[in-house]
Design an enzyme around this catalytic site. Structure first.
Site, PDB file in Angstrom:
ATOM      1  N   PRO A 195      75.270 -70.431  -9.472  1.00  0.00           N
ATOM      2  CA  PRO A 195      75.839 -69.098  -9.333  1.00  0.00           C
ATOM      3  C   PRO A 195      75.188 -68.479  -8.237  1.00  0.00           C
ATOM      4  O   PRO A 195      73.744 -68.442  -8.039  1.00  0.00           O
ATOM      5  CB  PRO A 195      75.781 -68.451 -10.461  1.00  0.00           C
ATOM      6  CG  PRO A 195      75.673 -69.456 -11.377  1.00  0.00           C
ATOM      7  CD  PRO A 195      74.777 -70.440 -10.962  1.00  0.00           C
TER       8      PRO A 195
ATOM      9  N   VAL B 156      75.831 -63.617 -18.750  1.00  0.00           N
ATOM     10  CA  VAL B 156      76.824 -64.603 -18.307  1.00  0.00           C
ATOM     11  C   VAL B 156      77.304 -65.344 -19.959  1.00  0.00           C
ATOM     12  O   VAL B 156      78.321 -65.433 -19.840  1.00  0.00           O
ATOM     13  CB  VAL B 156      76.280 -65.775 -17.597  1.00  0.00           C
ATOM     14  CG1 VAL B 156      77.302 -67.021 -17.309  1.00  0.00           C
ATOM     15  CG2 VAL B 156      75.706 -65.464 -16.203  1.00  0.00           C
TER      16      VAL B 156
ATOM     17  N   TYR C  98      60.359 -68.939 -10.347  1.00  0.00           N
ATOM     18  CA  TYR C  98      61.765 -69.309 -10.901  1.00  0.00           C
ATOM     19  C   TYR C  98      62.553 -70.296 -10.176  1.00  0.00           C
ATOM     20  O   TYR C  98      63.248 -71.206 -10.789  1.00  0.00           O
ATOM     21  CB  TYR C  98      62.613 -67.965 -10.957  1.00  0.00           C
ATOM     22  CG  TYR C  98      63.959 -67.779 -11.258  1.00  0.00           C
ATOM     23  CD1 TYR C  98      64.899 -67.927 -10.255  1.00  0.00           C
ATOM     24  CD2 TYR C  98      64.454 -67.631 -12.637  1.00  0.00           C
ATOM     25  CE1 TYR C  98      66.348 -67.885 -10.510  1.00  0.00           C
ATOM     26  CE2 TYR C  98      65.531 -67.560 -12.909  1.00  0.00           C
ATOM     27  CZ  TYR C  98      66.648 -67.571 -11.910  1.00  0.00           C
ATOM     28  OH  TYR C  98      67.904 -67.397 -12.299  1.00  0.00           O
TER      29      TYR C  98
END
Ligand code: NAP
Ligand code: GFB
Length: 332
Positions: free
Chosen positions: A172, A15, A145
Site C-alpha cells: 500500500p 487497516v 522498516y
C-alpha cells in the site's frame, strides 16, 4: 473458500479496523462482503505479542486459521522511523518471521503480508512498480522498516520455492482513515496534522506543518484499501506482491494536504511551515496499473470526501482515539 477461518493480525489498527468495517457492512455474499462459511478473527497485541514465537504459536493454536491477512507491525511516521531505525528493523523482522513460520508449520492455505511503498529504492526510475522492489537502497529516513518489509517478499519466495506455500504480499501507499494513530510525535502526516490543527483551533495557537510542504505523496483511504485486501485474499494467488494504491496522477503535496485539513477543520488561525524539520523522501510515485488490470478496474473514494469523513470521525471519537494524550497506547 467453504468453511474458512481468516485471521487478521494487527486487526485493531487503522487497516485492520477498516477490513472489519467492510466485512461487517458490505452485503453478505457480495464481492467485498462476508461469504457463507467464513469466520473472521481480528486480533490485537493484547491477544499475543507476535515478536514472541511461543505467543504466536498459542494464538494460531487458539484460532486455527486457514487464511491470514498479516497486518501487525511496528508502524509510524517519518519522525518516529528516523528515531528508532533498529527497533523498526528488529521488531518487524521478529513479527514477520514468527507469523510466516507458524503459518507454514500449521498448514495455513494462504498468507497476505503487508509491505509499504517506502520499501522501494529511493533512486530508481519512476513510476515505481512491483518489479523494482530490490533495485537499490531505500530512503535513509526509514531503512530499518523498509528492509524488514522487503525481507517478507524474500521469505514468501523462499517458502514458495522450497515448500510451495501460497504466501504473497500487498504494497500500500500512505493510508489514512478512522481508527488511525493520531499521536503528535509518532503518527503519519494526515492524522498528525488533523490532531495539530484541532489543538491549534482549540487553543488559539498557530497550526505548524513540519518541513517545506513540498514533498509529494499518494494517499489511499483505509476503506478502499480494505476492499483491495479482500479482493487479494479471494481472487489473487501469485507470490508476486501487488501495489494497492490510487493512481500516479493522484499525487498531492504536503501543502495541499495541510490546506485540505485547514478547510475540513474550518481553521481560521495562523498557519505556518517549520522548515527546520525534515521533509523525508521527496516522492515515491507508485503505479497501480497492475492492480487495475488484475481487478478489472476500481473506483477510489475522492480524497477530499475521505478526508472530511476522517476529520468527522476524529472529532466524534477524540476522547477514545489514539491521541497519545488519553492513556490509549499509540504504538509499541
Ligand atoms: P496501526 O494502526 O499502528 O496498527 C498496528 C496493529 O498491529 C495494531 O492492531 C497493533 O495491536 C498490532 N501490533 C503492533 N505490534 C504488535 C506485536 N508486537 N504483536 C502483535 N500485534 C502487534 O498500523 P496500520 O497503519 O493499520 O498498519 C497496518 C499494516 O499496514 C502494517 O503492516 C503497516 O506496515 C502497513 N502500512 C501502513 C501504512 C500507513 O500509512 N498507515 C502504509 C503502508 C503500509 P495493538 O492495537 O494491540 O497495538
Ligand atoms: O506520513 P509521513 O510521516 O511519512 O510524512 P512518509 C510525510 C511528510 O509529511 C513528510 C511531512 O514530508 C513530513 O515532513 N509532515 C508535515 C509531517 N507535518 C507533519 C507532521 O505533523 N507529522 C508527520 N508525520 N509528517 C513514512 C515512512 O514516510 O511512510 C514509514 O517513514 C511508512 O515507514 C509510511 O512507510 C507509510 O511518507 O514520509
Amino acid at each position: 473458500m467453504s468453511s474458512s477461518v481468516i485471521l487478521v493480525t494487527g486487526g485493531t489498527g487503522l487497516v485492520g479496523s477498516a477490513i472489519r468495517h467492510i466485512i461487517e457492512t458490505e452485503p453478505a455474499g457480495s464481492r467485498f462482503g462476508k461469504k457463507p462459511g467464513e469466520k473472521w478473527v481480528f486480533v490485537s497485541s493484547g491477544e499475543g505479542d507476535l515478536r514472541d514465537p511461543e505467543q504466536t504459536r498459542k494464538l494460531f493454536e487458539k484460532y486455527k486459521p486457514t487464511h491470514v491477512i498479516h497486518l501487525a507491525a511496528l508502524v509510524g511516521g517519518l519522525f518516529k522511523n528516523m528515531k528508532y531505525k533498529l527497533t523498526f528493523l528488529r521488531d518487524n523482522i521478529l513479527i514477520n518471521d514468527n507469523v510466516l513460520h507458524t503459518s507454514h508449520t500449521t498448514g495455513v492455505k494462504k498468507v497476505i503480508s503487508c509491505l509499504s511503498t517506502c520499501v522501494f529504492p529511493d533512486k530508481v526510475t519512476y513510476p515505481l512498480d512491483e518489479t523494482k522492489i530490490h533495485l537499490g537502497l531505500p530512503h535513509e529516513s526509514n531503512f530499518g522498516y523498509a528492509h524488514a518489509k522487503r525481507m517478507v517478499d524474500v521469505q514468501n519466495h523462499a517458502y514458495k520455492d522450497q515448500f510451495g506455500d501460497n504466501f504473497t504480499s500487498a504494497i500500500p501507499t500512505n493510508v489514512f482513515g478512522p481508527h488511525d494513530n493520531f499521536d503528535l510525535e509518532g503518527s503519519h502526516v494526515i492524522p498528525g496534522l488533523i490532531h495539530k490543527c484541532y489543538l491549534a483551533k482549540k487553543n488559539g495557537t498557530p497550526f505548524v506543518v513540519m518541513g517545506t510542504g513540498k514533498p509529494l505523496r499518494q494517499f489511499i483511504y483505509s476503506y478502499d484499501l480494505a476492499k483491495l485486501f479482500i479482493w487479494q485474499l479471494r481472487e489473487y494467488d501469485d507470490v508476486e506482491p501487488v501495489i494497492l494504491s490510487v493512481g500516479e496522477d493522484e499525487e498531492v503535496s504536503i501543502k495541499q494536504v495541510a490546506d485540505a485539513i485547514v478547510k475540513a477543520m474550518d481553521f481560521q488561525g495562523e498557519y505556518t511551515f517549520d522548515t527546520t524539520k525534515a521533509d523525508g523522501q521527496f516522492r515515491k510515485p507508485a503505479s497501480n496499473k497492475n492492480l487495475l488490470s488484475l481487478m478489472g478496474g476500481y473506483e477510489f473514494a475522492p480524497f477530499d470526501k475521505a478526508l472530511d469523513e476522517t476529520v468527522k470521525w476524529f472529532l466524534a471519537n477524540y476522547d477514545n482515539a489514539r491521541t497519545g494524550l488519553n492513556g490509549r497506547p499509540t504504538g509499541h
